[in-house]
Design an enzyme around this catalytic site. Sequence first.
Site, short mmCIF file in Angstrom:
data_model
loop_
_atom_site.label_atom_id
_atom_site.label_comp_id
_atom_site.label_asym_id
_atom_site.label_seq_id
_atom_site.Cartn_x
_atom_site.Cartn_y
_atom_site.Cartn_z
N SER A 1 0.83 -1.21 0.00
CA SER A 1 0.00 0.00 0.00
C SER A 1 0.86 1.26 0.00
O SER A 1 0.35 2.35 -0.15
CB SER A 1 -0.93 0.00 1.22
OG SER A 1 -0.18 -0.12 2.39
N HIS B 1 -2.36 -2.63 -6.26
CA HIS B 1 -2.83 -2.30 -4.92
C HIS B 1 -4.35 -2.45 -4.83
O HIS B 1 -5.10 -1.65 -5.41
CB HIS B 1 -2.39 -0.86 -4.59
CG HIS B 1 -2.76 -0.42 -3.22
ND1 HIS B 1 -2.96 0.89 -2.88
CD2 HIS B 1 -2.97 -1.13 -2.08
CE1 HIS B 1 -3.28 0.98 -1.61
NE2 HIS B 1 -3.30 -0.23 -1.10
N GLU C 1 -5.28 -0.05 -7.88
CA GLU C 1 -4.32 1.00 -8.26
C GLU C 1 -3.11 0.29 -8.87
O GLU C 1 -2.53 -0.60 -8.23
CB GLU C 1 -3.88 1.71 -6.96
CG GLU C 1 -3.80 3.19 -7.01
CD GLU C 1 -3.41 3.79 -5.65
OE1 GLU C 1 -3.15 3.06 -4.67
OE2 GLU C 1 -3.37 5.02 -5.59
N ASN D 1 -3.55 6.43 -0.81
CA ASN D 1 -3.15 6.72 0.56
C ASN D 1 -2.68 8.16 0.74
O ASN D 1 -2.78 8.71 1.84
CB ASN D 1 -2.09 5.73 1.04
CG ASN D 1 -2.76 4.45 1.49
OD1 ASN D 1 -3.74 4.49 2.22
ND2 ASN D 1 -2.27 3.31 1.04
N1 CAA Z 1 -14.92 -10.17 2.37
C1 CAA Z 1 -15.84 -10.26 1.39
N2 CAA Z 1 -17.00 -9.57 1.41
C2 CAA Z 1 -17.21 -8.77 2.46
C3 CAA Z 1 -16.32 -8.63 3.51
C4 CAA Z 1 -15.12 -9.37 3.44
N3 CAA Z 1 -14.18 -9.29 4.38
N4 CAA Z 1 -16.83 -7.76 4.40
C5 CAA Z 1 -18.02 -7.35 3.93
N5 CAA Z 1 -18.26 -7.97 2.77
C6 CAA Z 1 -19.41 -7.80 1.89
C7 CAA Z 1 -20.68 -8.29 2.50
O1 CAA Z 1 -20.86 -9.68 2.26
C8 CAA Z 1 -21.72 -7.43 1.77
O2 CAA Z 1 -21.95 -7.98 0.50
P1 CAA Z 1 -23.34 -7.70 -0.28
O3 CAA Z 1 -23.50 -6.22 -0.45
O4 CAA Z 1 -23.13 -8.41 -1.59
O5 CAA Z 1 -24.40 -8.31 0.56
C9 CAA Z 1 -20.99 -6.11 1.55
O6 CAA Z 1 -19.60 -6.40 1.71
C10 CAA Z 1 -21.41 -5.08 2.54
O7 CAA Z 1 -21.17 -5.63 3.82
P2 CAA Z 1 -22.14 -5.40 5.05
O8 CAA Z 1 -23.56 -5.31 4.59
O9 CAA Z 1 -21.83 -6.43 6.09
O10 CAA Z 1 -21.64 -4.06 5.69
P3 CAA Z 1 -21.64 -2.60 5.14
O11 CAA Z 1 -22.76 -2.32 4.22
O12 CAA Z 1 -21.47 -1.79 6.36
O13 CAA Z 1 -20.31 -2.52 4.25
C11 CAA Z 1 -18.00 -2.21 3.89
C12 CAA Z 1 -19.05 -2.89 4.74
C13 CAA Z 1 -18.07 -2.76 2.46
C14 CAA Z 1 -16.66 -2.59 4.50
C15 CAA Z 1 -18.26 -0.67 3.86
O14 CAA Z 1 -18.37 -0.19 5.17
C16 CAA Z 1 -17.18 0.11 3.17
O15 CAA Z 1 -17.15 0.22 1.95
N6 CAA Z 1 -16.26 0.70 3.98
C17 CAA Z 1 -15.11 1.44 3.45
C18 CAA Z 1 -14.06 0.45 3.09
C19 CAA Z 1 -12.81 1.10 2.58
O16 CAA Z 1 -12.69 2.32 2.48
N7 CAA Z 1 -11.85 0.28 2.23
C20 CAA Z 1 -10.55 0.73 1.79
C21 CAA Z 1 -9.62 0.76 2.95
S1 CAA Z 1 -8.03 1.31 2.49
C22 CAA Z 1 -7.27 -0.07 1.90
O17 CAA Z 1 -7.78 -1.14 1.91
C23 CAA Z 1 -5.94 0.09 1.30
C24 CAA Z 1 -4.86 0.73 2.03
O18 CAA Z 1 -3.86 0.95 1.40
C25 CAA Z 1 -4.89 1.10 3.44
#
Ligand code: CAA
Length: 286
Positions: free
Chosen positions: A119, A140, A152, A190
Amino acid sequence: MKKLNIMVIGAGQMGGGIAQTFAQSGYKVYLYDSIEDAPKKRIEFIENILNKNIQKNKISEKDKVNTLNNINISTSLKDAKDCDLIVEAIIEDIDIKADLFRELDNIVNDNCIYASNTSSLPITELASKTKRADKFIGMHFFNPVPVMTLVELIRGLATSDETFNFIFEISKKINKYPVYVKDFPGFISNRVLQVMINEAIYCVHEGISSIEGIDEIMKRGMNHPMGPLELADFIGLDTVYNILNIMYEGFGQEKYKPCPLLKQYVTMGWLGKKTGRGFYNYNKEV
Ligand code: CAA
């Protein structure tokens, strides 16, 4: 396109999500981890997610079986010998990654491409540790990988057009939206995200609002799915801290300097969701 052999190295949250994503799109993947039982545990986790998706009528039982059949546990890096693509998703430590790539250099065939899910570590520097800088690229992904549509793609100084085009095309085949980025600290994701998170931590530090208040403002006012502090807990506060430090060192600008409160949380081992405590407490009975 010929059938590809892919190996994902690192069976953590990211590696598991990457393996699941390739497998769902019909690719055969080896899942390897230096901790021997990690791939098996990760596959159990993936199976749980797939079962939930069946209950939600998102996929069929057959889709689940196909996906799971496409993921093979690997217990030896030697399985990389016939692979066309290695996706690395191990610990964010440049020396440990360099050791891994050096080992792989003695195993893989001449055409094999290395894609690192780092990342924030510099792609050019990582590539320079291998015998195949032209076949090295940053790929990424975002957590949770099967859900987030972005990937990315970071070109190092020596990444060839052929490597970039191959990864660009395969990204689309696994239903991701690839975006090209130059190899600069924090890339784009990031560089933008962590400054926002750091600013939110400063707001806590300065007592401007409550943790919940800050998150609600960004969720309700900006339509973000998670507030910045909840997201920081989700990413891991140690990761947030390390990425900010890489950008602070890389650009030498104060705007990237981690907030002292973040440093204290990391020192305390309050790293977010994974340790049960970060800005929120995840061990609470509900
Ligand atoms: N693996 C697979 N699927 C997952 C999962 C996982 N670990 N966690 C959640 N899901 C799926 C669920 O099954 C659900 O699928 P459907 O829509 O098909 O039913 C979907 O994601 C939504 O999950 P929930 O309904 O349980 O929960 P939610 O609506 O609150 O969404 C979330 C959860 C998708 C995580 C949402 O809160 C979100 O988009 N958050 C922001 C995430 C983000 O910004 N990620 C980037 C982080 S930075 C990074 O990763 C890189 C870095 O360099 C730091």
